[in-house]
Enzyme design. Structure first.
Site, mmCIF file in Angstrom:
data_model
loop_
_atom_site.group_PDB
_atom_site.id
_atom_site.type_symbol
_atom_site.label_atom_id
_atom_site.label_comp_id
_atom_site.label_asym_id
_atom_site.label_seq_id
_atom_site.Cartn_x
_atom_site.Cartn_y
_atom_site.Cartn_z
ATOM 1 N N GLU A 202 39.510 46.407 35.471
ATOM 2 C CA GLU A 202 40.055 45.160 36.062
ATOM 3 C C GLU A 202 40.640 44.358 35.114
ATOM 4 O OE1 GLU A 202 40.176 44.650 39.291
ATOM 5 O OE2 GLU A 202 39.197 46.769 39.501
ATOM 6 N N GLU A 218 37.782 42.623 30.089
ATOM 7 C CA GLU A 218 37.772 42.802 31.540
ATOM 8 C C GLU A 218 38.365 41.665 32.326
ATOM 9 O OE1 GLU A 218 33.514 44.905 32.405
ATOM 10 O OE2 GLU A 218 33.258 43.407 30.425
ATOM 11 N N ARG A 220 41.745 38.581 32.468
ATOM 12 C CA ARG A 220 43.354 38.406 32.370
ATOM 13 C C ARG A 220 43.708 37.819 31.091
ATOM 14 N NH1 ARG A 220 47.521 38.297 36.053
ATOM 15 N NH2 ARG A 220 49.052 37.000 35.319
ATOM 16 N N ARG A 314 29.556 24.652 29.293
ATOM 17 C CA ARG A 314 28.733 25.009 30.503
ATOM 18 C C ARG A 314 28.681 23.942 31.663
ATOM 19 N NH1 ARG A 314 22.792 23.622 27.676
ATOM 20 N NH2 ARG A 314 22.848 21.619 28.155
#
Length: 341
Positions: A202, A218, A220, A314
C-alpha cells in the site's frame, strides 16, 4: 556536460515520442565520449535529442570504442538490432526540459540514484508528456487505443490496459539494488529509492521523490518529498507534496522519524520526530507546546515547528487539541527489520 544517454523508445503514428528507455544513462560523462557521439550523429551543441537509425549504430560503436568507452560502445552495437526508434540525448545544462526524451532522461537519472529529488529542473514536464495506455502490448497513445484494441481482437490477441497515465512504473525501466517493492505499479519512474528501502503493497512513491533508505514505506511519498534514512511511514499515512495545496514549503522527513498509520504531514519534519497515528499536521494547524512536565507553554501554528528535530506530535484524546512535546520517549524503530530490507 551534465548527462548523455542512448535510448530506445516508442512513438505514436504521428512520430511523437511516448516513452524512452535509457539502459545506461551517464552523469557528467567524459568529454571524449560526448564529442565522439556528437560527430557521428551530427548533433548540435547544447541540449539536444537526436533520432538515429540502426544503421548508424556500427559507426557510433566504433567511435565510442576508439574514445575508450567500451560499455557505451556495446550498447550502441546492441541497438543496431532494434525494431524501435532510437534516440541520443545530450544534456549540456540543467534547463527546463523541452521534449519527452529530455524528461525521460531526467527521470532515469533520479531512479538510477545518479541525482536526488530537487537536483534537476523539471519545470513544465507535464505538458511534454502524453497520456498513455500502458498495456500488455506496450505503451499506446490514448487516442490510438481504440484502433489498436480492435486490431488485437481481430488477430485473436487480448489487449489488457494496466493504467492510463503520463508516467510508467519505475521497475519497467530501472530496478535499483537493495530494495523491495510489494506492488511495482505504486512506484513511478523518477522515484529515488535508496539502499535498504522497502515499499510495501500500500506504499506509494511519486516521481522526483523518494527515500534515502533504509526505511519502511507503507504510506504515500508525494512528488517532491524526500524521506531521510532510518525513517518509517506507517500504513495509510500521507505526505503533502509540492503539487498539493499551492504552498511553497518543500515537505521532507528527517532521519529516524516515524509517521504513524493514517497520519500525515504538511510541514517538513526534522530528525527523530514522531507523528501519532491518525494525526494530520497542516501548516496552519494550531499546536500547543508542552514542557517536560506536560505543562502548556504556548500555542503556535505548525509551520513554526517546520524542520525542528526531536518532536512528538499527538492529539489529546480528552480535549482534542494538537500537542507537541520533546520526543524523548519515541518508539524505537525496528533495527532488525531495516537490516534485512
Amino acid at each position: 556536460m551534465l548527462s548523455f544517454a542512448l535510448g530506445i523508445g516508442t512513438q505514436n503514428t504521428q512520430g511523437d515520442w511516448l516513452e524512452i528507455y535509457y539502459p545506461t544513462p551517464l552523469l557528467n560523462p567524459d568529454a571524449s565520449l560526448v564529442a565522439a557521439a556528437r560527430q557521428v550523429l551530427d548533433a548540435p551543441e547544447g541540449n539536444a535529442s537526436v533520432s538515429f537509425l540502426p544503421e548508424h549504430c556500427t559507426a557510433l560503436a566504433k567511435a565510442l570504442e576508439a574514445a575508450g568507452h567500451g560499455v557505451q560502445a556495446e550498447l550502441a552495437e546492441a541497438l543496431a538490432h532494434s525494431q524501435r526508434p532510437l534516440v541520443a540525448m545530450f544534456l549540456e545544462s540543467d534547463l527546463p526540459p523541452q521534449n519527452a526524451p529530455e524528461v525521460y532522461l531526467k527521470l532515469h537519472l533520479l531512479s538510477h540514484r545518479l541525482v536526488k529529488p530537487h537536483d534537476l529542473d523539471l519545470t513544465g514536464m507535464f505538458g511534454l508528456l502524453r497520456n498513455i495506455a500502458w498495456s500488455s502490448e506496450g505503451p499506446i497513445d490514448i487516442e490510438e487505443l481504440p484502433m489498436r484494441r480492435l486490431k488485437a481482437r481481430l488477430a485473436g490477441r487480448p489487449l489488457s490496459v494496466d493504467c492510463v497515465d503520463k508516467f510508467p512504473k519505475m521497475t519497467d525501466y530501472v530496478v535499483p539494488t537493495g530494495i523491495r517493492i510489494g506492488d511495482t505499479s505504486r512506484v513511478r519512474l523518477g522515484a529515488y529509492l535508496g539502499e535498504g528501502t522497502t515499499v510495501m503493497h500500500e506504499g506509494f512513491v511519486n516521481f522526483n521523490a523518494g527515500a534515502e533508505g533504509p526505511g519502511m514505506i507503507e504510506g504515500r511519498i508525494s512528488a517532491g518529498v524526500m524521506v531521510g534514512k532510518g525513517s518509517d511511514l506507517g500504513g495509510g499515512c500521507s505526505t503533502m507534496g509540492t503539487l498539493s495545496g499551492g504552498g511553497n514549503m518543500i515537505i521532507s522527513v528527517g532521519e529516524g522519524c516515524l509517521i504513524g498509520a493514517n497520519a500525515g504531514i504538511g510541514i517538513p519534519l526534522g530528525d527523530r520526530c514522531t507523528v501519532e497515528a491518525g494525526l494530520y499536521i497542516t501548516a496552519g494547524a494550531k499546536v500547543t507546546l508542552l514542557d517536560d512536565q506536560g505543562q502548556e507553554v504556548e500555542t503556535v501554528a505548525a509551520r513554526n515547528l517546520a524542520g525542528q528535530p526531536d518532536l512528538l506530535l499527538r492529539r489529546n484524546s480528552q480535549n482534542g487539541r494538537i500537542e507537541c512535546l520533546t520526543n524523548k520517549s519515541a518508539v524505537a524503530l525496528n533495527e532488525a527489520l531495516h537490516a534485512h530490507n
